[in-house]
Design an enzyme around this catalytic site. Structure first.
Site, PDB file in Angstrom:
ATOM      1  N   THR B   1       0.838  -1.197   0.000  1.00  0.00           N
ATOM      2  CA  THR B   1       0.000   0.000   0.000  1.00  0.00           C
ATOM      3  C   THR B   1       0.876   1.251   0.000  1.00  0.00           C
ATOM      4  O   THR B   1       1.929   1.268   0.626  1.00  0.00           O
ATOM      5  CB  THR B   1      -0.910   0.023   1.253  1.00  0.00           C
ATOM      6  N   ARG B  29     -12.671 -10.165  -3.475  1.00  0.00           N
ATOM      7  CA  ARG B  29     -12.652  -9.667  -2.094  1.00  0.00           C
ATOM      8  C   ARG B  29     -12.118  -8.228  -2.071  1.00  0.00           C
ATOM      9  O   ARG B  29     -11.097  -7.939  -2.676  1.00  0.00           O
ATOM     10  CB  ARG B  29     -11.752 -10.557  -1.245  1.00  0.00           C
ATOM     11  N   VAL B  30     -12.824  -7.359  -1.373  1.00  0.00           N
ATOM     12  CA  VAL B  30     -12.408  -5.957  -1.337  1.00  0.00           C
ATOM     13  C   VAL B  30     -11.959  -5.551   0.067  1.00  0.00           C
ATOM     14  O   VAL B  30     -11.935  -4.367   0.402  1.00  0.00           O
ATOM     15  CB  VAL B  30     -13.524  -5.015  -1.827  1.00  0.00           C
ATOM     16  N   THR B  52      -2.289   2.224   6.159  1.00  0.00           N
ATOM     17  CA  THR B  52      -1.802   0.973   5.574  1.00  0.00           C
ATOM     18  C   THR B  52      -1.803  -0.097   6.654  1.00  0.00           C
ATOM     19  O   THR B  52      -1.566   0.212   7.818  1.00  0.00           O
ATOM     20  CB  THR B  52      -0.385   1.146   5.004  1.00  0.00           C
ATOM     21  N   GLY B  53      -2.100  -1.325   6.265  1.00  0.00           N
ATOM     22  CA  GLY B  53      -2.096  -2.388   7.258  1.00  0.00           C
ATOM     23  C   GLY B  53      -3.114  -3.459   6.952  1.00  0.00           C
ATOM     24  O   GLY B  53      -3.472  -3.682   5.786  1.00  0.00           O
TER      25      GLY B  53
END
Lengths: 169, 131
Positions: B1, B29-30, B52-53
């Site tokens: 990301t 998958r979102v 981010t993560g």
């Protein structure tokens, strides 16, 4: 208060000195500096925060070091599905795309959703079609491929276990 | 990301985030998507956030909006608000980080993972860090 400021990230996770060579660290540092300069150039010349964040994200999308755009991770079906969003604090206007497979720079698609549609978010084929209709650069899904991410996918599928790095979006 | 937040000379705030998601994620998958309010948020006079993560934890907590609301409604600093929101992510089992710029131009890197690729630039110069 500074005249202007830009802050970036290139992802978070298990990043240890033991796991990174000096050459790799230098490469990441250089890539971050490139992104910072792209955004700073906008702000330095009086451009908007919105233009700056887009300008900073694009070089990271184009750099295979990061999990975004070229060099992004692979799905279980050995494709790349990318997501992006952008928000303008002035009017709290926002745009996002999810699961795009063909738009080269997803952040541009997110901005197009924000500025050229009545909506906030598009997903999947509809998002790609919208981006294409807006004249954005489109690529084959294989454009995003890198051997590093292929190896990561094969490892996850073989071991049926993700590392912390694999789990991070 | 990857992501960016900025404040311009007029005091306007903006945020952007892009990701490829999680390795071997199921097609369609979102869960890692930087949804507005979860991983990206900007409101003039308050703050701008990019995260981010572990995406699905950030969605469940609504991290980016939580940070801005705590700054706006509780008067917390961007660091305090970020630590609280990431604390909620940690309680659920996730980790990651955020970058934040406040309405006064102050900034914060807050993360509960071992590292985060990050950088800041302003008229005084540019700085980067990894660990």
């Amino acid at each position: 208060m500074p005249e202007w400021r830009l802050v970036i990230h290139g992802g978070a996770g298990v990043i240890t000195r033991d796991g990174m060579s000096p050459e790799m660290e230098a490469a990441y540092t250089a890539a971050l500096e490139t992104a910072l300069e792209a955004g700073a150039d906008v702000l330095r010349s009086g451009g908007s925060a919105l233009d700056a964040v887009e300008a900073a994200v694009i070089p990271m999308e184009d750099d295979p070091l990061f999990n975004a755009g070229y060099g992004a991770v692979m799905t279980a079906s050995q494709e790349h599905e990318l997501d992006a969003s952008i928000m303008d604090g002035r009017e709290r206007n926002a745009g996002a795309v999810a699961g795009v497979k063909r738009v080269r720079n997803p952040v541009k698609a997110a901005r197009a959703v924000m500025e050229r549609s009545e909506h906030v978010m598009f997903s999947g084929d509809g998002a790609d079609t919208f981006a294409e209709g807006q004249g954005l650069d489109m690529v084959d899904n294989s454009y995003f491929y890198t051997e590093r991410r292929q190896n990561a996918l094969e490892r996850v599928l073989k071991n049926r276990q993700r590392t912390a790095e694999d789990r991070h979006g | 990301t990857v992501g960016a937040v900025a404040i311009d000379k007029d005091g306007n705030l903006a945020a952007a985030t892009t990701t490829g998601g999680m390795t071997a994620k199921a097609a369609g998958r979102v869960g890692d998507s930087p949804l507005i309010g979860a991983a990206t948020y900007a409101e003039n006079g308050v703050c701008a956030v990019s995260a981010t993560g572990h995406g699905e934890y950030f969605i469940r907590v609504g991290v980016a909006k939580t940070i801005c609301d705590r700054v706006k409604l509780a008067g917390e600093t961007i660091e305090q608000a970020s630590e609280t929101a990431l604390g909620e992510v940690a309680e659920l089992g996730g980790d990651g980080g955020v970058i934040v710029i406040g309405a006064d131009g102050t900034f914060a890197f807050v993360f509960n993972s071992e590292g985060m690729y990050r950088g800041v630039v302003d008229p005084s110069g540019a700085r980067t860090a990894i660990y």
